[in-house]
Every structure is written in C-alpha cells, then in structure tokens.
Design a protein around this motif. Structure first.
Motif, PDB file in Angstrom:
ATOM      1  N   ASP A  78     -15.007   4.471   0.757  1.00  0.00           N
ATOM      2  CA  ASP A  78     -13.235   3.597   0.288  1.00  0.00           C
ATOM      3  C   ASP A  78     -12.300   2.696   1.540  1.00  0.00           C
ATOM      4  OD1 ASP A  78     -13.863   5.214  -2.017  1.00  0.00           O
ATOM      5  OD2 ASP A  78     -11.635   6.473  -1.775  1.00  0.00           O
TER       6      ASP A  78
ATOM      7  N   SER B 298       1.194  -1.279   0.196  1.00  0.00           N
ATOM      8  CA  SER B 298      -0.233   0.108  -0.049  1.00  0.00           C
ATOM      9  C   SER B 298       1.091   1.434  -0.008  1.00  0.00           C
ATOM     10  CB  SER B 298      -0.956  -0.100   1.443  1.00  0.00           C
ATOM     11  OG  SER B 298      -1.781  -1.134   1.271  1.00  0.00           O
TER      12      SER B 298
ATOM     13  N   VAL C 296      -9.089   0.998   2.981  1.00  0.00           N
ATOM     14  CA  VAL C 296      -7.602   2.295   2.957  1.00  0.00           C
ATOM     15  C   VAL C 296      -6.631   0.769   4.092  1.00  0.00           C
ATOM     16  CG1 VAL C 296      -8.204   4.112   2.321  1.00  0.00           C
ATOM     17  CG2 VAL C 296      -7.886   3.541   4.656  1.00  0.00           C
TER      18      VAL C 296
ATOM     19  N   LEU D 168      -0.713   8.246   1.280  1.00  0.00           N
ATOM     20  CA  LEU D 168      -1.303   8.898   0.157  1.00  0.00           C
ATOM     21  C   LEU D 168      -0.502  10.565   0.861  1.00  0.00           C
ATOM     22  CD1 LEU D 168      -5.052   8.171   1.806  1.00  0.00           C
ATOM     23  CD2 LEU D 168      -4.276   7.959  -0.135  1.00  0.00           C
TER      24      LEU D 168
ATOM     25  N   LEU E  99     -10.348  10.830  -1.749  1.00  0.00           N
ATOM     26  CA  LEU E  99     -11.027   9.675  -0.630  1.00  0.00           C
ATOM     27  C   LEU E  99     -12.430  10.224  -1.248  1.00  0.00           C
ATOM     28  CD1 LEU E  99      -8.175  10.270   1.853  1.00  0.00           C
ATOM     29  CD2 LEU E  99      -8.759   8.175   0.246  1.00  0.00           C
TER      30      LEU E  99
ATOM     31  N   ARG F 276      -2.694   4.156   0.899  1.00  0.00           N
ATOM     32  CA  ARG F 276      -4.476   3.819  -0.947  1.00  0.00           C
ATOM     33  C   ARG F 276      -3.833   2.531  -0.818  1.00  0.00           C
ATOM     34  NH1 ARG F 276      -2.547   6.788  -4.440  1.00  0.00           N
ATOM     35  NH2 ARG F 276      -1.303   5.731  -5.050  1.00  0.00           N
TER      36      ARG F 276
END
Length: 333
Positions: free
Chosen positions: A273, A258, A275, A261, A269, A329
């Motif tokens: 979502d 990942s 995360v 951000l 965002l 992300r």
C-alpha cells in the motif's frame, strides 16, 4: 474547486519589447535561416525561460517562425539594399541639421492580433472544420474575407499563415485539455434529492520541489502553463509566508489532502500500500510518500494500535519501522 481547474491557455497576444529587439537582431543576422524550425524552437525556449515572460502565455516556435516570415516579407529584396534591413543614412558632420530618422523607410506594421468579431468567426470556423482548418486554401479564404471587412480598415493586413497559426494553437489547447482531464478535480455528481457539500471546503496538499516533502495548501494564488504546456499553480503553504510561495506542477504534485489513519484502520492496511508517512528527524519533521513493506500485527491495548509497520520512503529508498499514528491514507489516483 474552480480555483484548481486549469483555464484554457490564453491565445498568444504578442511579444514583449525586449523580445522584439532580440527578434530584430536575429532577423538581421540569420535572414532566411531564421525560418528554420530548430532555430525558432531554441528562441522560443529562451523566451519562455526568461523572467520577462513570467505569468504570460508561453511562446511557441511557430509564432517565432510566423514573426520572422512576416518580417522578411516586409524587407525589400533589391540588390541596392543588399538584401538587408533598410539602414538609416549616415549623417556627415556638415549635415548636422538633417533628420536621419525622417529618412529611414517605414516598415509595414507587424500584425498585432485579431478583432473580437474576427475571433468569433475563427471560433465558429474551428468548431465546424476542426483539423481541416489548417488547410492553406481554407486559411487563405478567411484572410481575404477579413482583409476586405470594414472592421480591418486602418489595421495591418492578415496573412493566411497567421490564421493557420491561430487554428494550430487552438487545436493544441483542445488536445492539452483532454490530456489534463485526469488531473482536474471533478465535482461529485449530484443525484436527485442529494445535497452536495460546499466544494470550497475541500483541502489539498502539494509536494515542494525544494525537498520533495508534502505540505498542506493554504491557497492557490495564480496559475499558468509552462513551456511544455503543463499546468502550474502558485501555492502558499499553511504556516509559511509569501517568501516560501512556490510554483507547483499540478499533474503529479497537487492532490487532495491525505487523511491520518485511525487506530482501528490498521486491519485495512496491506503490504504494497502507498501511504504518507511523518518522518521525524533531529533537524526536521515532515511528510514523505512511502510504501508498506511489512506489517507485524500486534494486539491493541488502551494506548491504541501497537502494530509495527515497515515502510520504504519513495524519495531516498530508506526504510523505517513506524507506528500507525505516523501514517496517512493517500487519496485514490
């Protein structure tokens, strides 16, 4: 990339000495009942969970059943032997010089595997016949052909059931490969004139079964398939020693790393979502999967993003309001 790609499951190559001893005991106790599917299935589960089979191909119940069938055919059926495995003659005290082992009947050798030439022929037959290769007559004809060949001279005869079991195993492998295609990291297509980067630079993260948190992967040490046919990899995590190495299921617990951000990405965002969130506690600070519940958008200043983001952790359903700097992300499924 190759280090993550599951390799074809090895063809079953035989039981360990410990497993053979257990099978011998079972065939003495259960006799014809040992061919029961449920009975063989329970034994295969027991074998696959044992420490002695770690790193070896998983045993299928059909291989257990095939072994019992071969063993039962080797046993004499006459009433004098009471339909049991031949026993060694009892040695009386006055017969001390008698070698009891020398008197015990020798059994037909248990089938130990195909030759390289036979495997090539089986592979070709499988490509041509596919599911029809499981037909009894088809397998019987191949067994007759193998047993008449010069390459099998001095080796145990091949039974048609062993041919059928080999085909069944390979067909199952092909089905597993198709099921696992979605979890195999694919190499990007290279268009004409385009330069593709070094795939070895790709980075991954894995979810530990001990705490459900995600850790960066340093290297993949080994791979195997568990008793359910799922691909597993032995992972070493960055910052941890060999005593923390862990077998991880690839399907749901290994993915590309990942990405944290940036301050300018909060506008991308949305509620709902998925995360990866850095959870800070007094006794730990680790990453967990989470879902965004609410976003309170604020004007940014010199310090960066000042938005408040309400998330809910997947592992315990607890909620927390966090800053953007604690979020990453997650890779696309």
């Amino acid at each position: 990339m190759d280090r993550l790609r599951p390799r074809t499951r090895p063809i079953f190559s035989g039981f360990t000495n410990s497993e053979i001893k257990k099978l011998e005991r079972f065939v003495r106790e259960a006799r014809e009942q040992s061919l029961d599917k449920e009975f063989c299935h329970k034994i295969s589960i027991n074998f696959n969970r044992s420490a002695g089979r770690a790193g070896k191909p998983a045993v299928r119940w059909t291989e257990i059943q095939n072994w019992f069938e071969a063993r039962l055919q080797d046993l004499p059926d006459d009433n004098n032997n009471q339909a049991t495995i031949p026993k060694e003659p009892e040695c009386k005290e006055v017969e001390v010089e008698m070698d009891c082992d020398r008197l015990s009947p020798r059994n037909t050798a248990i089938f130990s595997g195909f030759t390289d030439s036979e495997i090539e022929k089986l592979e070709r037959s499988l490509r041509e016949a596919r599911e029809q290769s499981l037909d009894k007559e088809f397998c019987h004809n191949i067994a007759v052909n193998f047993n008449r060949s010069a390459g099998r001279a001095g080796k145990p005869a091949v039974r048609w059931t062993e041919i059928q079991n080999w085909f069944e195993t390979k067909l199952q492998d092909l089905q597993d490969d198709r099921n696992n295609e979605a979890m195999i990291p694919k190499e990007p297509e290279c268009k004409e004139g385009e330069i593709v980067g070094d795939l070895s630079e790709l980075e991954f993260e894995a979810k530990s079964s001990k705490d459900g948190a995600w850790y960066d992967v340093e290297t993949f040490l080994a791979h195997r398939f568990n008793s359910n046919g799922e691909a597993e990899v032995l992972v070493r995590f960055i910052g941890f020693g060999g005593d923390e190495d862990e077998w991880i299921t690839m399907k749901n617990s290994v993915r590309k790393r990942s990405i944290p951000l940036e301050n300018t990405e909060c506008c991308n965002l949305n509620v709902g979502d998925n995360v990866l969130c850095f959870q800070e506690r007094k006794d730990q600070a680790i990453y967990y999967d989470a879902r965004i519940l609410e976003i309170q958008r604020r004007i940014h200043d010199i310090r960066g993003c000042r938005c408040h983001i309400l998330i809910r952790y997947d592992h315990d359903n607890s909620e927390e309001s966090v800053r953007l700097r604690r979020l990453c992300r997650r890779p696309a499924p």
